[in-house]
Write a protein that holds these residues in place. Structure first.
Motif, PDB file in Angstrom:
ATOM      1  N   GLY A  83       0.839  -1.180   0.000  1.00 21.23           N
ATOM      2  CA  GLY A  83       0.000   0.000   0.000  1.00 21.23           C
ATOM      3  C   GLY A  83       0.878   1.234   0.000  1.00 21.23           C
ATOM      4  N   MET A  84       0.284   2.401  -0.249  1.00 18.23           N
ATOM      5  CA  MET A  84       1.036   3.647  -0.301  1.00 18.23           C
ATOM      6  C   MET A  84       1.150   4.263   1.103  1.00 18.23           C
ATOM      7  N   PRO A  85       2.367   4.492   1.605  1.00 20.28           N
ATOM      8  CA  PRO A  85       2.526   5.050   2.956  1.00 20.28           C
ATOM      9  C   PRO A  85       1.766   6.362   3.171  1.00 20.28           C
ATOM     10  N   ARG A  86       1.685   7.190   2.152  1.00 21.47           N
ATOM     11  CA  ARG A  86       0.982   8.469   2.328  1.00 21.47           C
ATOM     12  C   ARG A  86      -0.499   8.275   2.647  1.00 21.47           C
ATOM     13  N   MET A  87      -1.037   7.084   2.365  1.00 19.82           N
ATOM     14  CA  MET A  87      -2.448   6.820   2.634  1.00 19.82           C
ATOM     15  C   MET A  87      -2.727   6.670   4.129  1.00 19.82           C
ATOM     16  N   ASP A  88      -1.698   6.427   4.913  1.00 22.65           N
ATOM     17  CA  ASP A  88      -1.895   6.290   6.364  1.00 22.65           C
ATOM     18  C   ASP A  88      -2.491   7.572   6.941  1.00 22.65           C
ATOM     19  N   GLU A  89      -1.931   8.685   6.569  1.00 24.25           N
ATOM     20  CA  GLU A  89      -2.430   9.978   7.040  1.00 24.25           C
ATOM     21  C   GLU A  89      -3.778  10.284   6.409  1.00 24.25           C
ATOM     22  N   TYR A  90      -3.898   9.989   5.127  1.00 20.88           N
ATOM     23  CA  TYR A  90      -5.124  10.272   4.376  1.00 20.88           C
ATOM     24  C   TYR A  90      -6.335   9.557   4.969  1.00 20.88           C
ATOM     25  N   LEU A  91      -6.116   8.330   5.468  1.00 22.47           N
ATOM     26  CA  LEU A  91      -7.214   7.524   6.013  1.00 22.47           C
ATOM     27  C   LEU A  91      -7.389   7.700   7.519  1.00 22.47           C
ATOM     28  N   ASN A  92      -6.594   8.569   8.110  1.00 19.34           N
ATOM     29  CA  ASN A  92      -6.699   8.832   9.542  1.00 19.34           C
ATOM     30  C   ASN A  92      -7.852   9.795   9.805  1.00 19.34           C
ATOM     31  N   GLU A  93      -8.821   9.382  10.593  1.00 15.81           N
ATOM     32  CA  GLU A  93     -10.036  10.183  10.791  1.00 15.81           C
ATOM     33  C   GLU A  93      -9.757  11.498  11.506  1.00 15.81           C
TER      34      GLU A  93
ATOM     35  N   PRO B 107      -1.107  22.878  -1.175  1.00 10.93           N
ATOM     36  CA  PRO B 107       0.000  21.926  -1.362  1.00 10.93           C
ATOM     37  C   PRO B 107      -0.404  20.475  -1.589  1.00 10.93           C
ATOM     38  N   ASN B 108      -1.469  20.006  -0.955  1.00 11.25           N
ATOM     39  CA  ASN B 108      -1.768  18.572  -0.987  1.00 11.25           C
ATOM     40  C   ASN B 108      -3.154  18.334  -1.579  1.00 11.25           C
ATOM     41  N   ILE B 109      -3.174  17.800  -2.783  1.00  9.71           N
ATOM     42  CA  ILE B 109      -4.458  17.574  -3.448  1.00  9.71           C
ATOM     43  C   ILE B 109      -5.310  16.564  -2.687  1.00  9.71           C
ATOM     44  N   ASN B 110      -4.672  15.615  -2.003  1.00 12.03           N
ATOM     45  CA  ASN B 110      -5.437  14.602  -1.275  1.00 12.03           C
ATOM     46  C   ASN B 110      -6.365  15.230  -0.242  1.00 12.03           C
ATOM     47  N   ASP B 111      -5.910  16.297   0.410  1.00 11.32           N
ATOM     48  CA  ASP B 111      -6.759  16.966   1.399  1.00 11.32           C
ATOM     49  C   ASP B 111      -8.023  17.520   0.752  1.00 11.32           C
ATOM     50  N   LEU B 112      -7.890  18.004  -0.468  1.00 22.23           N
ATOM     51  CA  LEU B 112      -9.043  18.578  -1.169  1.00 22.23           C
ATOM     52  C   LEU B 112     -10.119  17.528  -1.454  1.00 22.23           C
ATOM     53  N   PHE B 113      -9.703  16.277  -1.525  1.00 22.03           N
ATOM     54  CA  PHE B 113     -10.673  15.213  -1.816  1.00 22.03           C
ATOM     55  C   PHE B 113     -11.720  15.075  -0.715  1.00 22.03           C
TER      56      PHE B 113
ATOM     57  N   PHE C 217      -6.503   7.211  -7.592  1.00 22.18           N
ATOM     58  CA  PHE C 217      -6.154   6.169  -6.624  1.00 22.18           C
ATOM     59  C   PHE C 217      -6.656   6.561  -5.235  1.00 22.18           C
ATOM     60  N   GLU C 218      -6.282   7.760  -4.778  1.00 19.59           N
ATOM     61  CA  GLU C 218      -6.711   8.213  -3.460  1.00 19.59           C
ATOM     62  C   GLU C 218      -8.197   8.558  -3.441  1.00 19.59           C
ATOM     63  N   TYR C 219      -8.632   9.259  -4.484  1.00 26.28           N
ATOM     64  CA  TYR C 219     -10.009   9.754  -4.470  1.00 26.28           C
ATOM     65  C   TYR C 219     -11.026   8.620  -4.462  1.00 26.28           C
ATOM     66  N   SER C 220     -10.687   7.486  -5.063  1.00 24.07           N
ATOM     67  CA  SER C 220     -11.640   6.376  -5.141  1.00 24.07           C
ATOM     68  C   SER C 220     -12.123   5.956  -3.754  1.00 24.07           C
ATOM     69  N   LEU C 221     -11.257   6.104  -2.743  1.00 25.74           N
ATOM     70  CA  LEU C 221     -11.638   5.674  -1.394  1.00 25.74           C
ATOM     71  C   LEU C 221     -12.649   6.606  -0.738  1.00 25.74           C
ATOM     72  N   MET C 222     -12.908   7.759  -1.343  1.00 26.85           N
ATOM     73  CA  MET C 222     -14.003   8.611  -0.883  1.00 26.85           C
ATOM     74  C   MET C 222     -15.354   8.027  -1.332  1.00 26.85           C
TER      75      MET C 222
ATOM     76  N   TYR D 221      -5.137  -3.590   1.110  1.00 23.38           N
ATOM     77  CA  TYR D 221      -5.378  -3.076   2.459  1.00 23.38           C
ATOM     78  C   TYR D 221      -5.986  -1.679   2.347  1.00 23.38           C
ATOM     79  N   ILE D 222      -7.022  -1.426   3.126  1.00 27.09           N
ATOM     80  CA  ILE D 222      -7.556  -0.070   3.265  1.00 27.09           C
ATOM     81  C   ILE D 222      -7.466   0.255   4.753  1.00 27.09           C
ATOM     82  N   ASP D 223      -6.295   0.727   5.147  1.00 28.16           N
ATOM     83  CA  ASP D 223      -6.036   0.978   6.556  1.00 28.16           C
ATOM     84  C   ASP D 223      -4.923   2.016   6.679  1.00 28.16           C
ATOM     85  N   THR D 224      -4.409   2.189   7.882  1.00 29.86           N
ATOM     86  CA  THR D 224      -3.339   3.149   8.128  1.00 29.86           C
ATOM     87  C   THR D 224      -2.023   2.446   8.423  1.00 29.86           C
TER      88      THR D 224
END
Length: 605
Positions: free
Chosen positions: A347-357, A446-452, A467-472, A535-538
């Protein structure tokens, strides 16, 4: 080990009935027929055997039934991170330590044998790698052969003797300029001799493309510190922008000193210096590529296109890459020219923060404070990739959009429209005053993922941001006005229309119709998620740390790597006999399977 010669017993026969290509992957359909008192062995293998009778590659095979097999060979990686070497190859079938038969061509494919050859230019189109099929002159069978040649452009006349250059005494600066790479390589070897035995536990996170580290790299560093492992590992950082800036020799010496001190090196993209600077084999190189998995071909998957890598390149030095799932690992291995089993589905390490509530909640609050116009509205985010050859020429043709029509829809239906162009597109989006209450350029965020988090509809094209946006689990639309041109110039590593997790629109009118009718083909999103994520986790950063640094890789993955490495070593020990009915002069032909590198400058250091 000499393979037992059972050719004359004619236990089986093999006929190639179809040949085709997908990018760098060669496919063949082979019909195998067993003799009356013999059965096709389960361990049947298909080899590409060079002139010196050494097998240089084993085809991947898939049984189609009825004795029919589909063979696949990636010509840029035969299993040892090298291209299929220069030679003339025959396709041989074997079982265990026995050679059984040579594949021949079906008469139907002989008629169009020239159509199956391929040419792959590289090194700015000054070199070429060719794969050519032909039928050997043999009265008995239609023996098919495959010639592989890597060649450099030739001069059209004799070189001129430059007396003045020969007699000129070079000043030190001129000497350094002419011998810069050799000097850098020498310093690396000296530093490695000094620090090589002291490098254990030294981690180097580096980028030669950006002045800052990639989000995947930062995520791994932060997690190492959170776990207290920075006491066990020494973290070093190197960031330069060698694509757009030249560095003095002093800087290069400091750079290679860090390389020599590292036990592990974590990259985020291509490193041009590693195309010619061969690192010590004891250094483990991990590619934490930022792209989750879009559609764009890159690296070896676009071999033959302008800007593609040479046979020996930075990518060949990777020990591991990462991906979101095993299902998509082969896309990355094709890009890097390494084996699929070395693409770890962490999985992508940056997704850990992205998926953190907690992180998500804080960012949503921050975004609404920064862009209060979005609060209480539905948000449409326009985030396509760039057009152009590189960072210097990157642009996006915004004139294709009808601002008035977009604005009118947003005004009537409670939407705001955000522009987030690729970071390489330097010019800001110009939005006239009549539209700037509902249309905004957020390119400086700076971070497009936050905009999602606050996006209700993503409009993109070939970008990996899906890739990231699909999990929304929200809809997407794909504005692919130049799909044919883009496919030809950049290439896709999978079928675009089938793989896009949303409706594909080729004109602006089609795009607006999809928006107005809410025709998103939303059902594709879940299919995409199921394929892209194991994996869909942190825990992605932890998996990178545990599997690579702490040597706690799942046994199934480790066994696959070890098995493949053993198979590569075993292949080197095999030798096929020349059939007895071959002309005597073929027995004396030497192996021409030297590394497919036509120029001395491409030779591995």
């Amino acid at each position: 080990m000499l393979m037992e010669n059972l050719l004359d017993e004619k236990l089986i026969s093999a006929k190639i009935t179809k040949i085709y290509w997908e990018r760098i992957n060669l496919y063949m359909v082979v019909q195998v027929t067993a003799s009356e008192n013999y059965s096709i062995p389960e361990d049947l293998q298909f080899y590409a055997v060079a002139k010196n009778n050494a097998p240089k590659a084993v085809f991947e095979k898939k049984e189609l039934g009825g004795g029919e097999y589909l063979l696949q060979l990636n010509v840029t990686n035969t299993g040892n991170k090298r291209v299929l070497p220069n030679s003339t190859y025959k396709i041989m079938l074997g079982s265990g330590t026995s050679q059984l038969c040579r594949a021949v061509a079906d008469p139907e494919i002989v008629k169009s044998i020239d159509d199956y050859s391929r040419t792959f230019p590289y090194s700015n189109r000054t070199c070429v790698y060719t794969v050519t099929f032909f039928i050997e002159e043999n009265d008995d069978e239609l023996d098919i052969a495959m010639i592989v040649i890597a060649a450099k452009e030739t001069r059209s006349g004799f070189p001129r003797l430059k007396i003045k250059k020969l007699l000129k005494i070079k000043a030190p600066k001129k000497y350094i300029k002419d011998n810069r790479r050799d000097i850098i390589i020498l310093f690396y070897k000296i530093f490695r001799r000094i620090y090589g035995k002291k490098c254990k536990g030294n981690l180097l996170f580096m980028s030669e493309q950006n002045a800052t580290l990639n989000s995947n790299q930062l995520a791994v560093i932060n997690r190492i510190k959170q776990r207290g492992l920075d006491k066990e590992f020494n973290i070093m950082v190197s960031t330069r922008t060698t694509i757009i800036k030249k560095y003095r020799l002093k800087n290069w010496i400091a750079f290679v000193r860090k390389l020599a001190m590292a036990e592990y090196i974590f990259l985020d993209d291509h490193v041009p210096a590693f195309d010619w600077l061969k690192l010590n084999n004891d250094t483990t190189i991990v590619q934490l590529w930022h792209a989750g998995a879009g559609f764009k071909s890159s690296g070896y998957s676009r071999w033959g296109h302008l800007g593609c890598p040479a046979p020996v390149s930075c990518h060949r030095q990777y020990d591991y890459g990462i991906a979101g799932s095993r299902n998509i690992a082969h896309f990355f291995s094709e890009v890097f020219g390494i084996n699929t089993d070395r693409i770890l589905p962490t999985g992508m390490p940056r997704m850990d923060e992205y998926l953190n509530e907690s992180y998500r909640g804080a960012k949503v609050k921050e975004l609404y404070e920064k862009y209060p116009q979005c609060k209480g509205k539905k948000v449409m985010l326009f985030a396509p990739t760039y057009r152009g050859k590189n960072r210097k020429s990157a642009y996006y043709p915004l004139e294709l959009l009808d601002y008035e029509r977009l604005y009118d829809y947003c005004r009537k239906n409670g939407w705001v429209f955000l522009f987030k162009l690729h970071p390489w597109v330097a010019d800001p989006v110009e939005i006239s005053e009549q539209y700037n209450d509902l249309m905004f350029d957020v390119g400086d965020y700076p971070n497009i993922n936050d905009l999602f988090y606050i996006t209700d509809l993503l409009i993109t094209d070939y970008s990996s941001n899906i890739f990231e946006y699909s999990l929304m689990k929200r809809p997407m639309l794909f504005f692919a006005f130049d799909k044919i041109q883009y496919s030809f110039s950049r290439g896709f590593h999978r079928d675009y229309d089938e793989s896009a997790p949303g409706k594909v629109c080729e004109t602006f009118d089609e795009l607006m119709a999809a928006i107005e009718n809410e025709d998103y083909e939303f059902e594709k999103v879940q299919v995409y998620i199921d394929n892209q994520f194991d994996y869909i986790d942190t825990g992605a950063s932890d998996r990178v740390i545990d599997w690579i640094l702490l040597d706690k890789m799942p046994q199934e993955l480790r066994s696959a790597i070890d098995s493949h490495d053993e198979a590569v070593q075993s292949l080197k020990k095999l030798s096929f006999k020349i059939p007895k009915n071959k002309p005597e002069d073929e027995l004396n032909q030497g192996d021409e399977s030297q590394s497919a590198q036509p120029a001395q400058e491409n030779k591995e250091q």
